[in-house]
Design a protein around this motif. Structure first.
Motif, PDB file in Angstrom:
ATOM      1  N   TRP A 151       0.847  -1.211   0.000  1.00 38.65           N
ATOM      2  CA  TRP A 151       0.000   0.000   0.000  1.00 38.65           C
ATOM      3  C   TRP A 151       0.871   1.244   0.000  1.00 38.65           C
ATOM      4  O   TRP A 151       0.612   2.199  -0.736  1.00 38.65           O
ATOM      5  CB  TRP A 151      -0.902  -0.044   1.228  1.00 38.65           C
ATOM      6  N   LEU A 152       1.925   1.231   0.842  1.00 35.86           N
ATOM      7  CA  LEU A 152       2.813   2.382   0.914  1.00 35.86           C
ATOM      8  C   LEU A 152       3.542   2.586  -0.403  1.00 35.86           C
ATOM      9  O   LEU A 152       3.677   3.723  -0.889  1.00 35.86           O
ATOM     10  CB  LEU A 152       3.820   2.191   2.051  1.00 35.86           C
ATOM     11  N   ALA A 153       3.999   1.499  -1.014  1.00 31.76           N
ATOM     12  CA  ALA A 153       4.692   1.605  -2.298  1.00 31.76           C
ATOM     13  C   ALA A 153       3.761   2.145  -3.378  1.00 31.76           C
ATOM     14  O   ALA A 153       4.156   2.973  -4.213  1.00 31.76           O
ATOM     15  CB  ALA A 153       5.244   0.241  -2.705  1.00 31.76           C
ATOM     16  N   MET A 154       2.501   1.681  -3.360  1.00 29.91           N
ATOM     17  CA  MET A 154       1.540   2.158  -4.343  1.00 29.91           C
ATOM     18  C   MET A 154       1.269   3.651  -4.143  1.00 29.91           C
ATOM     19  O   MET A 154       1.219   4.418  -5.096  1.00 29.91           O
ATOM     20  CB  MET A 154       0.227   1.374  -4.247  1.00 29.91           C
ATOM     21  N   ARG A 155       1.116   4.069  -2.868  1.00 32.85           N
ATOM     22  CA  ARG A 155       0.860   5.479  -2.576  1.00 32.85           C
ATOM     23  C   ARG A 155       2.035   6.335  -3.042  1.00 32.85           C
ATOM     24  O   ARG A 155       1.850   7.395  -3.627  1.00 32.85           O
ATOM     25  CB  ARG A 155       0.641   5.666  -1.081  1.00 32.85           C
ATOM     26  N   GLN A 156       3.237   5.864  -2.755  1.00 35.43           N
ATOM     27  CA  GLN A 156       4.411   6.616  -3.169  1.00 35.43           C
ATOM     28  C   GLN A 156       4.522   6.663  -4.696  1.00 35.43           C
ATOM     29  O   GLN A 156       4.871   7.700  -5.266  1.00 35.43           O
ATOM     30  CB  GLN A 156       5.672   5.982  -2.565  1.00 35.43           C
ATOM     31  N   GLY A 157       4.214   5.540  -5.337  1.00 36.30           N
ATOM     32  CA  GLY A 157       4.250   5.501  -6.795  1.00 36.30           C
ATOM     33  C   GLY A 157       3.222   6.435  -7.414  1.00 36.30           C
ATOM     34  O   GLY A 157       3.521   7.167  -8.361  1.00 36.30           O
ATOM     35  N   LEU A 158       2.007   6.428  -6.865  1.00 33.49           N
ATOM     36  CA  LEU A 158       0.960   7.306  -7.383  1.00 33.49           C
ATOM     37  C   LEU A 158       1.303   8.774  -7.149  1.00 33.49           C
ATOM     38  O   LEU A 158       1.031   9.631  -7.990  1.00 33.49           O
ATOM     39  CB  LEU A 158      -0.383   6.970  -6.727  1.00 33.49           C
ATOM     40  N   ALA A 159       1.903   9.067  -5.983  1.00 29.61           N
ATOM     41  CA  ALA A 159       2.301  10.439  -5.686  1.00 29.61           C
ATOM     42  C   ALA A 159       3.350  10.921  -6.683  1.00 29.61           C
ATOM     43  O   ALA A 159       3.310  12.066  -7.158  1.00 29.61           O
ATOM     44  CB  ALA A 159       2.840  10.538  -4.264  1.00 29.61           C
ATOM     45  N   ALA A 160       4.293  10.030  -7.023  1.00 34.17           N
ATOM     46  CA  ALA A 160       5.314  10.387  -8.000  1.00 34.17           C
ATOM     47  C   ALA A 160       4.697  10.601  -9.378  1.00 34.17           C
ATOM     48  O   ALA A 160       5.035  11.562 -10.091  1.00 34.17           O
ATOM     49  CB  ALA A 160       6.386   9.296  -8.056  1.00 34.17           C
ATOM     50  N   LEU A 161       3.768   9.718  -9.760  1.00 41.65           N
ATOM     51  CA  LEU A 161       3.092   9.871 -11.043  1.00 41.65           C
ATOM     52  C   LEU A 161       2.278  11.164 -11.082  1.00 41.65           C
ATOM     53  O   LEU A 161       2.250  11.861 -12.101  1.00 41.65           O
ATOM     54  CB  LEU A 161       2.163   8.673 -11.291  1.00 41.65           C
ATOM     55  N   GLU A 162       1.628  11.477  -9.968  1.00 40.35           N
ATOM     56  CA  GLU A 162       0.826  12.694  -9.907  1.00 40.35           C
ATOM     57  C   GLU A 162       1.704  13.923 -10.087  1.00 40.35           C
ATOM     58  O   GLU A 162       1.331  14.868 -10.794  1.00 40.35           O
ATOM     59  CB  GLU A 162       0.090  12.769  -8.565  1.00 40.35           C
ATOM     60  N   GLN A 163       2.861  13.927  -9.448  1.00 40.38           N
ATOM     61  CA  GLN A 163       3.766  15.065  -9.559  1.00 40.38           C
ATOM     62  C   GLN A 163       4.246  15.237 -10.992  1.00 40.38           C
ATOM     63  O   GLN A 163       4.267  16.352 -11.530  1.00 40.38           O
ATOM     64  CB  GLN A 163       4.954  14.877  -8.617  1.00 40.38           C
ATOM     65  N   VAL A 164       4.629  14.134 -11.624  1.00 40.82           N
ATOM     66  CA  VAL A 164       5.092  14.200 -13.007  1.00 40.82           C
ATOM     67  C   VAL A 164       3.960  14.664 -13.931  1.00 40.82           C
ATOM     68  O   VAL A 164       4.163  15.511 -14.814  1.00 40.82           O
ATOM     69  CB  VAL A 164       5.624  12.825 -13.463  1.00 40.82           C
ATOM     70  N   ALA A 165       2.763  14.109 -13.715  1.00 41.24           N
ATOM     71  CA  ALA A 165       1.618  14.479 -14.555  1.00 41.24           C
ATOM     72  C   ALA A 165       1.258  15.948 -14.378  1.00 41.24           C
ATOM     73  O   ALA A 165       0.924  16.635 -15.343  1.00 41.24           O
ATOM     74  CB  ALA A 165       0.419  13.594 -14.225  1.00 41.24           C
ATOM     75  N   ALA A 166       1.317  16.439 -13.134  1.00 43.10           N
ATOM     76  CA  ALA A 166       0.993  17.845 -12.869  1.00 43.10           C
ATOM     77  C   ALA A 166       1.980  18.768 -13.576  1.00 43.10           C
ATOM     78  O   ALA A 166       1.595  19.790 -14.157  1.00 43.10           O
ATOM     79  CB  ALA A 166       0.998  18.102 -11.365  1.00 43.10           C
ATOM     80  N   GLN A 167       3.260  18.409 -13.551  1.00 41.69           N
ATOM     81  CA  GLN A 167       4.266  19.220 -14.239  1.00 41.69           C
ATOM     82  C   GLN A 167       4.044  19.191 -15.751  1.00 41.69           C
ATOM     83  O   GLN A 167       4.138  20.223 -16.427  1.00 41.69           O
ATOM     84  CB  GLN A 167       5.664  18.701 -13.895  1.00 41.69           C
ATOM     85  N   ARG A 168       3.730  18.002 -16.269  1.00 43.55           N
ATOM     86  CA  ARG A 168       3.496  17.871 -17.705  1.00 43.55           C
ATOM     87  C   ARG A 168       2.259  18.674 -18.117  1.00 43.55           C
ATOM     88  O   ARG A 168       2.244  19.341 -19.157  1.00 43.55           O
ATOM     89  CB  ARG A 168       3.317  16.395 -18.056  1.00 43.55           C
ATOM     90  N   LEU A 169       1.225  18.625 -17.290  1.00 41.60           N
ATOM     91  CA  LEU A 169       0.002  19.374 -17.576  1.00 41.60           C
ATOM     92  C   LEU A 169       0.252  20.880 -17.529  1.00 41.60           C
ATOM     93  O   LEU A 169      -0.257  21.626 -18.365  1.00 41.60           O
ATOM     94  CB  LEU A 169      -1.079  18.985 -16.554  1.00 41.60           C
ATOM     95  N   GLU A 170       1.038  21.310 -16.559  1.00 41.24           N
ATOM     96  CA  GLU A 170       1.339  22.736 -16.438  1.00 41.24           C
ATOM     97  C   GLU A 170       2.087  23.241 -17.676  1.00 41.24           C
ATOM     98  O   GLU A 170       1.790  24.319 -18.196  1.00 41.24           O
ATOM     99  CB  GLU A 170       2.177  22.971 -15.184  1.00 41.24           C
ATOM    100  N   VAL A 171       3.033  22.450 -18.154  1.00 39.74           N
ATOM    101  CA  VAL A 171       3.787  22.838 -19.343  1.00 39.74           C
ATOM    102  C   VAL A 171       2.873  22.878 -20.574  1.00 39.74           C
ATOM    103  O   VAL A 171       2.915  23.822 -21.371  1.00 39.74           O
ATOM    104  CB  VAL A 171       4.961  21.868 -19.580  1.00 39.74           C
ATOM    105  N   ALA A 172       2.024  21.854 -20.726  1.00 40.54           N
ATOM    106  CA  ALA A 172       1.117  21.799 -21.877  1.00 40.54           C
ATOM    107  C   ALA A 172       0.143  22.976 -21.859  1.00 40.54           C
ATOM    108  O   ALA A 172      -0.121  23.595 -22.903  1.00 40.54           O
ATOM    109  CB  ALA A 172       0.355  20.474 -21.877  1.00 40.54           C
ATOM    110  N   ALA A 173      -0.394  23.294 -20.672  1.00 43.21           N
ATOM    111  CA  ALA A 173      -1.335  24.411 -20.563  1.00 43.21           C
ATOM    112  C   ALA A 173      -0.652  25.740 -20.855  1.00 43.21           C
ATOM    113  O   ALA A 173      -1.220  26.615 -21.529  1.00 43.21           O
ATOM    114  CB  ALA A 173      -1.952  24.426 -19.164  1.00 43.21           C
ATOM    115  N   ALA A 174       0.576  25.902 -20.356  1.00 48.90           N
ATOM    116  CA  ALA A 174       1.308  27.150 -20.590  1.00 48.90           C
ATOM    117  C   ALA A 174       1.601  27.340 -22.076  1.00 48.90           C
ATOM    118  O   ALA A 174       1.488  28.459 -22.605  1.00 48.90           O
ATOM    119  CB  ALA A 174       2.601  27.149 -19.780  1.00 48.90           C
ATOM    120  N   ARG A 175       1.975  26.272 -22.751  1.00 46.25           N
ATOM    121  CA  ARG A 175       2.260  26.365 -24.185  1.00 46.25           C
ATOM    122  C   ARG A 175       0.997  26.667 -24.985  1.00 46.25           C
ATOM    123  O   ARG A 175       1.030  27.411 -25.966  1.00 46.25           O
ATOM    124  CB  ARG A 175       2.921  25.080 -24.685  1.00 46.25           C
ATOM    125  N   LEU A 176      -0.122  26.086 -24.561  1.00 46.73           N
ATOM    126  CA  LEU A 176      -1.390  26.370 -25.236  1.00 46.73           C
ATOM    127  C   LEU A 176      -1.791  27.825 -25.039  1.00 46.73           C
ATOM    128  O   LEU A 176      -2.200  28.512 -25.982  1.00 46.73           O
ATOM    129  CB  LEU A 176      -2.479  25.431 -24.715  1.00 46.73           C
TER     130      LEU A 176
END
Length: 272
Positions: A38-63
């Motif tokens: 459970w802890l590994a999954m939470r940490q993995g999801l948190a890492a994915l969320e951070q990466v996705a948020a950064q990717r989304l921020e860049v995509a939105a800024a470029r748009l």
């Protein structure tokens, strides 16, 4: 002499104790493994969320930056005396030809998809692509929201399929006022197909939805022009009147929330 009471066999008691301890140990090991997973999954999801948020921020800024490049263009026409005087003489062929050429050169310099003028009745009276097939020049565009909004409030914006070209684009309109009254409006159309091409290089799919929750831009072709959930009858009627999505069937993506993330992210199920 009294008989001695029968004593439980020591091996049986020892076996029982060992079995209980083994069960407890197995339970503890299972709980520890579950907690670790459970802890590994939470940490993995948190890492994915951070990466996705950064990717989304860049995509939105470029748009945003891409759209901001053309934000000034419709209002720039207000500074042209020839354009402003043309609204009073739209039937003058010589004036119309000159204004069309001016829009054509300005559109080429700016790199927009099209630039055109619309009168108060909603008819396009000049256009950068006036000499090309599929031009809006001479067409009634009064049913388009960006026309109504600009005449009512000074500005309008809209994303949808071109009625004459069947090419999607972002429309930004600006009312051209004279002595407090809008003579008409200028509209710039921006092609965002290149933005979708860029998104295809990202590790995950990207989509943009409009006010009806329809995916109007997407890195996946099979997601474009599909709503997250089925449209209401009112939304379908408005979309049909504005001709937003062309002949699309508007088949829902079946967007279902599966779980909330720690931040703004969500785990969702799409298309099953």
């Amino acid at each position: 002499m009294a008989a001695s009471p029968v004593q439980p066999a020591r091996p049986q008691r020892l076996a029982a104790r060992l079995a209980a301890r083994s069960a407890s140990a197995a339970l503890l090991i299972g709980l520890a493994a579950w907690a670790g997973s459970w802890l590994a999954m939470r940490q993995g999801l948190a890492a994915l969320e951070q990466v996705a948020a950064q990717r989304l921020e860049v995509a939105a800024a470029r748009l945003d930056a891409q759209l901001a490049r053309f934000d000034f263009l419709p209002s720039l026409l207000e500074t042209s005396p020839e354009v402003m005087q043309f609204f009073a003489h739209p039937a003058d062929g010589q004036r119309a030809y000159g204004v069309n050429l001016y829009l054509q050169s300005l559109n080429a310099i700016a790199g927009s998809d099209n630039l055109y003028l619309v009168d108060r009745a909603g008819t396009a009276i000049a256009a950068a692509d006036f000499a090309l097939p599929g031009t809006p020049y001479g067409r009634d565009l009064s049913y388009r929201p960006y026309v109504r909004d600009a005449l009512a409030s000074g500005r309008g914006h809209f994303y949808g399929l071109g009625v004459t070209t069947a090419r999607a684009g972002y429309y930004l309109s600006y009312a051209l006022p004279s002595q407090g009254t809008a003579l008409g409006l200028a509209t710039v159309k921006v092609d965002l197909a290149g933005m979708e091409q860029e998104w295809r290089q990202l590790p995950g799919p990207v989509l943009v939805v409009d006010e009806h929750q329809v995916a109007i831009l997407s890195s996946r072709d099979d997601w474009r022009w599909r709503p997250l959930v089925a449209l209401t009858d009112e939304a379908r009627a408005e979309a049909a009147a504005a001709r937003r999505y062309g002949p699309s069937s508007l088949a829902p993506l079946g967007w279902r929330d599966r779980a909330e993330g720690d931040g703004q992210a969500r785990r969702v199920q799409v298309d099953g």
